[in-house]
Write a protein that holds these residues in place. Structure first.
Motif: not given
Length: 160
Positions: A65-71, A127-132, A91-95
Motif C-alpha cells: 500500500v502507498r498512502l498520502d494525504p490525497h491518494r 507535514e511529514r507526509t506532505e514533505s516526502r 492524515v496517514p498515521v505512522a505505525a
C-alpha cells in the motif's frame, strides 16, 4: 498449389515454437485481479465526509500500500491501482504512534495531554507526509479510517 506434407520436420518445429509462445503468454497472465483502490478510497471518503466522529474498516487484497494525504495506491500480483480522495486531505498515521492509537479506537483525551498536543501531532503528521513522497509498505488485511473531533481539531486518520 503445393501443399506442405504433414511429416515435414520444419512444420513440427514451427508448431512447437508457436506453442511455446502461446504458453509463455499464458504463464505471464495475472492469476488474480488487481486490488480495488477505488472502493477503499470510497470508504475513506465516506468517513471523511461525515460531520460526526465515526470509524470504518475496509478489507484490502493487496500485498503493498502507498498512502498520502490525497491518494491511495494498492498493489498485488494482479497489478497496481490508484485512487484519489474526494474529501481530503486525510492524515496517514505512522505505525506505533500515538495517532495510530487514536485511529484504532483510543480516545484522544487518553492518549494526548491536551487538545493542543493532539492538534500539533496531527499537523506534524500532515507535514511529514506532505514533505516526502509516500513509499510502498506492506499492506495490512484491512484499512482503518477514523474521523475524530476534539476541541476544534477535526481530522480523518487513516491507518494503512
Amino acid at each position: 498449389m503445393p501443399d506442405l506434407p504433414i511429416d515435414a520436420w520444419y512444420c513440427w518445429v514451427g508448431l512447437a515454437a508457436a506453442s511455446l509462445a502461446v504458453a509463455g503468454v499464458a504463464v505471464e497472465l495475472p492469476t488474480r485481479p488487481a486490488p480495488d483502490a477505488a472502493a477503499a478510497a470510497d470508504t475513506v471518503d465516506a468517513v471523511a465526509a461525515a460531520s460526526y466522529p465515526t470509524t470504518a474498516e475496509h478489507p484490502v487484497d493487496a500485498s503493498a500500500v502507498r498512502l498520502d494525504p490525497h491518494r491511495l495506491s494498492l498493489r498485488n500480483a494482479g497489478g497496481t491501482t490508484h485512487a484519489t480522495f474526494g474529501f481530503g486531505p486525510v492524515v496517514p498515521v505512522a505505525a506505533d504512534s500515538r495517532l495510530q492509537r487514536v485511529a484504532t479506537g483510543d480516545p484522544p483525551s487518553s492518549v494526548f495531554d491536551s487538545p493542543v498536543a493532539f492538534a500539533r501531532a496531527v499537523e506534524q503528521a500532515r507535514e511529514r507526509t506532505e514533505s516526502r513522497d509516500a513509499t510502498w509498505r506492506q499492506a495490512p488485511a484491512r484499512i482503518r479510517i477514523t474521523r475524530v473531533h476534539w476541541e476544534g481539531t477535526n481530522v480523518t486518520l487513516v491507518d494503512a
